[in-house]
Motif scaffolding. Structure first.
Motif, PDB file in Angstrom:
ATOM      1  N   UNK A  87      11.608  24.253   6.459  1.00  0.00           N
ATOM      2  CA  UNK A  87      10.848  23.825   5.291  1.00  0.00           C
ATOM      3  C   UNK A  87       9.496  23.316   5.776  1.00  0.00           C
ATOM      4  N   UNK A  88       8.471  24.131   5.639  1.00  0.00           N
ATOM      5  CA  UNK A  88       7.147  23.755   6.129  1.00  0.00           C
ATOM      6  C   UNK A  88       7.165  23.604   7.640  1.00  0.00           C
ATOM      7  N   UNK A  89       6.766  22.438   8.154  1.00  0.00           N
ATOM      8  CA  UNK A  89       6.755  22.174   9.593  1.00  0.00           C
ATOM      9  C   UNK A  89       8.099  21.657  10.107  1.00  0.00           C
ATOM     10  N   UNK A  90       9.043  21.413   9.205  1.00  0.00           N
ATOM     11  CA  UNK A  90      10.358  20.872   9.573  1.00  0.00           C
ATOM     12  C   UNK A  90      11.350  22.011   9.740  1.00  0.00           C
ATOM     13  N   UNK A  91      12.254  21.869  10.711  1.00  0.00           N
ATOM     14  CA  UNK A  91      13.402  22.772  10.808  1.00  0.00           C
ATOM     15  C   UNK A  91      14.577  22.031  11.449  1.00  0.00           C
ATOM     16  N   UNK A  92      15.759  22.583  11.241  1.00  0.00           N
ATOM     17  CA  UNK A  92      16.965  21.990  11.818  1.00  0.00           C
ATOM     18  C   UNK A  92      17.958  23.083  12.172  1.00  0.00           C
ATOM     19  N   UNK A  93      18.843  22.748  13.101  1.00  0.00           N
ATOM     20  CA  UNK A  93      19.936  23.622  13.511  1.00  0.00           C
ATOM     21  C   UNK A  93      21.243  22.904  13.200  1.00  0.00           C
ATOM     22  N   UNK A  94      22.161  23.592  12.536  1.00  0.00           N
ATOM     23  CA  UNK A  94      23.454  23.014  12.196  1.00  0.00           C
ATOM     24  C   UNK A  94      24.559  23.825  12.863  1.00  0.00           C
ATOM     25  N   UNK A  95      25.399  23.141  13.638  1.00  0.00           N
ATOM     26  CA  UNK A  95      26.496  23.779  14.364  1.00  0.00           C
ATOM     27  C   UNK A  95      27.839  23.250  13.860  1.00  0.00           C
ATOM     28  N   UNK A  96      28.863  24.056  14.005  1.00  0.00           N
ATOM     29  CA  UNK A  96      30.225  23.620  13.670  1.00  0.00           C
ATOM     30  C   UNK A  96      30.765  22.722  14.772  1.00  0.00           C
ATOM     31  N   UNK A  97      31.583  21.753  14.363  1.00  0.00           N
ATOM     32  CA  UNK A  97      32.211  20.839  15.309  1.00  0.00           C
ATOM     33  C   UNK A  97      33.701  21.155  15.366  1.00  0.00           C
ATOM     34  N   UNK A  98      34.217  21.168  16.583  1.00  0.00           N
ATOM     35  CA  UNK A  98      35.644  21.429  16.799  1.00  0.00           C
ATOM     36  C   UNK A  98      36.232  20.198  17.476  1.00  0.00           C
ATOM     37  N   UNK A  99      37.334  19.715  16.938  1.00  0.00           N
ATOM     38  CA  UNK A  99      38.044  18.575  17.539  1.00  0.00           C
ATOM     39  C   UNK A  99      39.455  19.022  17.917  1.00  0.00           C
ATOM     40  N   UNK A 100      40.041  18.312  18.898  1.00  0.00           N
ATOM     41  CA  UNK A 100      41.412  18.623  19.306  1.00  0.00           C
ATOM     42  C   UNK A 100      42.401  18.285  18.199  1.00  0.00           C
ATOM     43  N   UNK A 101      42.193  17.149  17.555  1.00  0.00           N
ATOM     44  CA  UNK A 101      43.057  16.749  16.446  1.00  0.00           C
ATOM     45  C   UNK A 101      42.463  17.298  15.155  1.00  0.00           C
ATOM     46  N   UNK A 102      43.193  18.178  14.490  1.00  0.00           N
ATOM     47  CA  UNK A 102      42.688  18.826  13.289  1.00  0.00           C
ATOM     48  C   UNK A 102      42.943  17.932  12.079  1.00  0.00           C
ATOM     49  N   UNK A 103      41.903  17.682  11.303  1.00  0.00           N
ATOM     50  CA  UNK A 103      42.005  16.947  10.052  1.00  0.00           C
ATOM     51  C   UNK A 103      41.520  17.891   8.949  1.00  0.00           C
ATOM     52  N   UNK A 104      42.434  18.379   8.126  1.00  0.00           N
ATOM     53  CA  UNK A 104      42.090  19.367   7.103  1.00  0.00           C
ATOM     54  C   UNK A 104      41.167  18.819   6.022  1.00  0.00           C
ATOM     55  N   UNK A 105      41.093  17.528   5.881  1.00  0.00           N
ATOM     56  CA  UNK A 105      40.255  16.935   4.844  1.00  0.00           C
ATOM     57  C   UNK A 105      38.835  16.638   5.323  1.00  0.00           C
ATOM     58  N   UNK A 106      38.517  16.988   6.561  1.00  0.00           N
ATOM     59  CA  UNK A 106      37.236  16.613   7.140  1.00  0.00           C
ATOM     60  C   UNK A 106      36.528  17.838   7.719  1.00  0.00           C
ATOM     61  N   UNK A 107      35.293  18.036   7.311  1.00  0.00           N
ATOM     62  CA  UNK A 107      34.441  19.078   7.877  1.00  0.00           C
ATOM     63  C   UNK A 107      33.280  18.372   8.554  1.00  0.00           C
ATOM     64  N   UNK A 108      33.088  18.649   9.839  1.00  0.00           N
ATOM     65  CA  UNK A 108      32.018  17.999  10.584  1.00  0.00           C
ATOM     66  C   UNK A 108      31.008  19.030  11.065  1.00  0.00           C
ATOM     67  N   UNK A 109      29.738  18.626  11.067  1.00  0.00           N
ATOM     68  CA  UNK A 109      28.653  19.454  11.559  1.00  0.00           C
ATOM     69  C   UNK A 109      27.814  18.648  12.528  1.00  0.00           C
ATOM     70  N   UNK A 110      27.322  19.313  13.538  1.00  0.00           N
ATOM     71  CA  UNK A 110      26.416  18.724  14.506  1.00  0.00           C
ATOM     72  C   UNK A 110      25.028  19.276  14.201  1.00  0.00           C
TER      73      UNK A 110
END
Length: 139
Positions: free
Chosen positions: A101-124
């Protein structure tokens, strides 16, 4: 017979009145749309990029290395992941969502954890700052 003619004229009058109301209500209104294509309002672009496109950004790549504690042993090249033992999660760098967006940008990656929590989605997320560095955030 006069009543029959009166009823017929009344029905015809009501029918014509209804049709005239219908026609006038269905007219297309003239709307003037002003389009502003100035450069003052940049547009948002979003795309999914692969790891090689991300690695072409040297500053973002260095920030990810810094997050990884500069330890080459924690980078799994075949799986395309980065593990950080301090925070105990893995970042999947195979693909990223790139937002600009204009001069701003971002990168979003998926996060993987050993303990799976189906109610939680995490992004880095790596967000570009005004000084040219990236802030690292876990959402």
């Amino acid at each position: 017979m006069k009543k029959h003619k009166l009823k017929s004229y009344l029905k015809l009058g009501i029918l014509l009145f209804g049709i005239s109301i219908l026609i006038t209500n269905c007219e297309k209104e003239d709307v003037n749309v002003v389009e502003d294509n100035s450069t003052a309002n940049p547009s948002i672009s979003f795309k999914r990029i692969n790891e090689s496109e991300f690695l072409s950004n040297k500053k973002a790549k260095e920030q990810l290395k810094a997050f990884n504690n500069n330890s080459v042993s924690n980078i799994n090249i075949l799986a395309r992941t980065v593990y950080n033992p301090t925070y105990d999660f893995t970042v999947d760098t195979d693909y990223a969502n790139y937002l600009e967006y204009g001069n701003y940008h971002s990168y979003t990656f998926s996060v993987i954890r050993d303990e799976v929590n189906n109610n939680l989605i995490e992004n880095f997320v790596l967000n570009l700052q005004n000084d040219g560095t990236y802030s690292l955030n876990l959402y």
